[in-house]
Design an enzyme around this catalytic site. Structure first.
Site, PDB file in Angstrom:
ATOM      1  N   ASP A  98       5.950  -5.187  -2.095  1.00  0.00           N
ATOM      2  CA  ASP A  98       4.896  -4.830  -3.509  1.00  0.00           C
ATOM      3  C   ASP A  98       5.231  -4.174  -4.616  1.00  0.00           C
ATOM      4  OD1 ASP A  98       2.200  -2.952  -3.374  1.00  0.00           O
ATOM      5  OD2 ASP A  98       2.644  -3.451  -0.902  1.00  0.00           O
ATOM      6  N   ASP A 199       0.466  -3.604  -6.909  1.00  0.00           N
ATOM      7  CA  ASP A 199      -0.331  -2.337  -6.462  1.00  0.00           C
ATOM      8  C   ASP A 199      -0.957  -2.075  -8.149  1.00  0.00           C
ATOM      9  OD1 ASP A 199      -0.777  -0.140  -4.780  1.00  0.00           O
ATOM     10  OD2 ASP A 199       0.172   0.877  -6.902  1.00  0.00           O
ATOM     11  N   GLU A 254      -3.986  -6.400  -6.649  1.00  0.00           N
ATOM     12  CA  GLU A 254      -4.832  -5.398  -5.966  1.00  0.00           C
ATOM     13  C   GLU A 254      -6.093  -5.309  -7.670  1.00  0.00           C
ATOM     14  OE1 GLU A 254      -5.255  -1.016  -3.598  1.00  0.00           O
ATOM     15  OE2 GLU A 254      -3.777  -1.480  -5.897  1.00  0.00           O
ATOM     16  N   HIS A 327      -3.535  -1.411   4.829  1.00  0.00           N
ATOM     17  CA  HIS A 327      -3.064  -0.673   4.975  1.00  0.00           C
ATOM     18  C   HIS A 327      -4.249   0.607   4.959  1.00  0.00           C
ATOM     19  CE1 HIS A 327      -1.590  -1.458   1.181  1.00  0.00           C
ATOM     20  NE2 HIS A 327      -1.718   0.026   0.938  1.00  0.00           N
ATOM     21  N   ASP A 328      -4.639   0.708   3.849  1.00  0.00           N
ATOM     22  CA  ASP A 328      -5.590   1.129   3.213  1.00  0.00           C
ATOM     23  C   ASP A 328      -6.743   0.995   3.651  1.00  0.00           C
ATOM     24  OD1 ASP A 328      -3.963   2.123   1.111  1.00  0.00           O
ATOM     25  OD2 ASP A 328      -4.785   0.125  -0.469  1.00  0.00           O
TER      26      ASP A 328
HETATM   27  C1  GLC Z   1      -3.086   1.053  -3.985  1.00  0.00           C
HETATM   28  C2  GLC Z   1      -2.107   0.690  -2.268  1.00  0.00           C
HETATM   29  C3  GLC Z   1      -2.454   1.988  -1.557  1.00  0.00           C
HETATM   30  C4  GLC Z   1      -1.907   3.805  -2.986  1.00  0.00           C
HETATM   31  C5  GLC Z   1      -2.164   3.325  -3.809  1.00  0.00           C
HETATM   32  C6  GLC Z   1      -2.006   3.988  -5.258  1.00  0.00           C
HETATM   33  O1  GLC Z   1      -4.654   1.473  -3.205  1.00  0.00           O
HETATM   34  O2  GLC Z   1      -2.671   0.031  -1.868  1.00  0.00           O
HETATM   35  O3  GLC Z   1      -1.475   2.530  -0.293  1.00  0.00           O
HETATM   36  O4  GLC Z   1      -1.966   4.370  -2.375  1.00  0.00           O
HETATM   37  O5  GLC Z   1      -2.286   1.857  -4.511  1.00  0.00           O
HETATM   38  O6  GLC Z   1      -0.055   3.725  -5.124  1.00  0.00           O
END
Ligand code: GLC
Ligand code: CA
Length: 551
Positions: A98, A199, A254, A327-328
């Site tokens: 990540d 991220d 992401e 994981h979200d």
């Molecule tokens: C992304 C991650 C998440 C995190 C957020 C802030 O959405 O997947 O788990 O809380 O970014 O870094």
């Protein structure tokens, strides 16, 4: 389209905190992953994506990084990391990490220095603004609730945090910030990392006007002033040039706020930006008015329409990444399947779907077992900052405790974060000690040990489906044509190319339903799963799914 390992590979996502604890402190760690390398390899996957393992005070489970060059103490050491990389590489598995550079932790040395005074040489590494009329600089809200601005008493200004106050946004306008990030990325590549999952990459560039959201603009609307900001493409191209070129690595961004059109700009093969991205349209399919805490039942016709738009819209131009959870997100079988009456069948149906779409499939730890959502009775059993903030805000807004817990049971990120279920034993075989978050009570039946010995298990089906995909490159590179568009139960499509034509039929319901082969040329069943002996060749049983070759 160009061929490459990250297009043909299957990705397995590991959330290290919850995967395997090797030293009985209740927290998963790198040596735990090392213990399970053979299990991971046995799935037949090609790439592992590890959630953040860098030094972090864990306000947001590692998404608040204190030191990009070191491993979180609870997870192990750099020596453990090197051993892990070697273990993956020996097994032919690539490792993606990540990259969290929209923000750091407020405990990062850069931020500590930045906040010392307005004159600090690192002041401009973060986004500082004067207050307006005794309040924050503007009305932007943080993703985890409350204002996106935090007042710093010491230096008398506000700093921006699009997530928790302990996650200050880095200032990407500052070239020193960018070049430090690129150098850090290169150091990890040299250490053996094969790519990054980036991220919230679409949030890097902020509109210098710092304007308010327009009426109707949601937090992550494609047009919000910090989504796809004016310099985003420039930054990503620069990153490609300065950090990535020369390394055989993959990138997946992401990408909150991404429409198909915006995606083509960021990952179009000719653009020289990112390889893939995670879009959120499918994840929003059960939100009411874009609010994840207000949920409605999934409409299959709409779900198919979203998937079709991405499958067809990207085809020949850019590469999709497909996921039904991470994981979200809640557990895929609890959200898109039926974890009560047809847990095994619907978990397999979803895996078959994921593994037969065009693009790179991402499977999240435990998804290969059909792990389900957890429903802790008490809010005190939840750990996720987002969930805890929602609970507080919901109650303050007059939502009843029962209603709030109902939403949490369905949508909380902790659903994905309960420990991996290795056995029916104590703590699901995850740890000798009490885990940092409770174990799902269903581990007594849903666990690796049970599923290893059951030929009809979700686990063994996952392995077989991954093998099947490898044997049929049409599933990777072929075209996509949706069938039975308005059918409320059947998800059927054709994949064509690489000298093959495959028909995929998935019954996304607990009822019997007609398949889609009617009118197509003769079919030969290649793989699938179903209620053996009950469904006829044309009819699919509850959550039955199959792939046939068309002559
Ligand atoms: C992304 C991650 C998440 C995190 C957020 C802030 O959405 O997947 O788990 O809380 O970014 O870094
Ligand atoms: Ca541990």
């Amino acid at each position: 389209m160009k061929r490459s390992w990250w297009k043909e590979g299957v990705v397995y996502q590991i959330y290290p905190r919850s995967f395997k604890d090797s030293n009985a402190d209740g927290v998963g760690d790198l040596r735990g992953i090392i213990e399970k390398l053979d299990y991971i390899a046995s799935l037949g996957i090609d790439i592992v994506w590890l959630n953040p393992i860098y030094s972090s005070p864990n306000k947001d489970n590692g998404y608040d990084i204190r030191d990009y060059e070191n491993i979180m103490e609870e997870f192990g050491s750099l020596a453990d990391f090197d051993e892990l990389v070697e273990g993956f590489h020996k097994r032919g598995i690539r490792l993606v990490m990540d990259l969290v550079v929209n923000h750091s932790s407020s405990e990062h040395a850069w931020f500590k220095e930045s906040r010392t005074s307005k004159a600090s040489p690192k002041r401009d590494w973060y986004i500082w603004k004067k207050g307006v009329d005794g309040g924050p600089p503007n009305g932007w809200q943080a993703c985890f609730g409350g204002s996106a601005w935090e007042f710093d008493e010491g230096s008398g200004e506000y700093y921006l945090h699009l997530f928790a106050p302990e996650q200050p946004d880095l200032n990407w306008e500052n070239p020193e910030v960018r070049h430090n990030v690129y150098a850090m990325m290169r150091r990890w590549f040299r250490r053996g990392v094969d790519g990054f999952r980036m991220d919230v990459i679409t949030l890097l560039s902020k509109d210098p006007s710092y304007r308010e959201l327009a009426p109707g603009e949601g937090m992550f609307s494609p047009t919000a002033p910090y989504v796809y900001g004016p310099r985003l493409h420039e930054f990503v191209k620069e990153m490609r040039r300065e950090a990535l070129d020369g390394f055989d690595v993959m990138t997946v961004g992401e990408a909150p706020g991404t429409t198909l059109e915006k995606a083509l700009d960021l990952v179009g093969e000719e653009r020289g930006e990112l390889d893939m991205l995670f879009q959120f349209e499918l994840m929003g399919v059960d939100y009411i008015d874009g609010d994840k805490w207000r949920q409605r039942p999934i409409d299959l016709v709409e779900m198919k329409r979203i998937i079709e738009r991405w499958q067809r819209g990207m085809y020949g131009q850019a590469w999709n990444s497909n996921y039904f959870m991470n994981h979200d997100q809640p557990r895929s079988v609890s959200r898109f399947g039926d974890d009560v009456a047809y847990r095994v069948e619907s978990a397999k149906a979803l895996l078959l779907l994921n593994l037969s779409l065009g693009g790179t499939p991402y499977i999240y730890q435990g998804e290969e077992l059909g792990m389900t959502n957890v429903a802790f009775d008490s809010i005190s059993d939840y750990r996720d900052v987002d969930t805890l903030n929602y609970y507080k805000e919901a109650l303050a807004a007059g939502i009843s405790e029962v209603e709030a817990m109902k939403s949490i049971h369905y949508m909380s990120r902790d659903n994905a974060r309960t420990p991996m279920q290795w056995s029916a034993g104590r703590n699901a075989g995850f740890s000798e000690a009490r885990p940092w978050i409770g174990v799902n009570p269903d581990h007594v039946t849903v666990n690796v040990e049970n599923e290893e010995s059951d030929t009809a298990s979700v686990l063994n089906f996952t392995r077989a489906m991954i093998r099947f995909r490898k044997g049929h490159p049409v599933l990777v590179y072929g075209s996509f044509e949706l069938l039975a568009r308005e059918d409320p139960r059947l998800f059927a499509f054709l994949r064509e190319g690489e000298g093959e034509r495959l028909l995929v039929e998935i019954n996304m319901s607990g009822d019997f339903t007609e398949g889609a082969a009617e009118g197509l040329s003769a079919t030969t069943l290649l793989t699938g799963h179903g209620v053996a002996g009950v469904a006829t060749p044309r009819t699919l049983g509850p959550w039955e799914a199959r792939i046939s070759a068309l002559s």
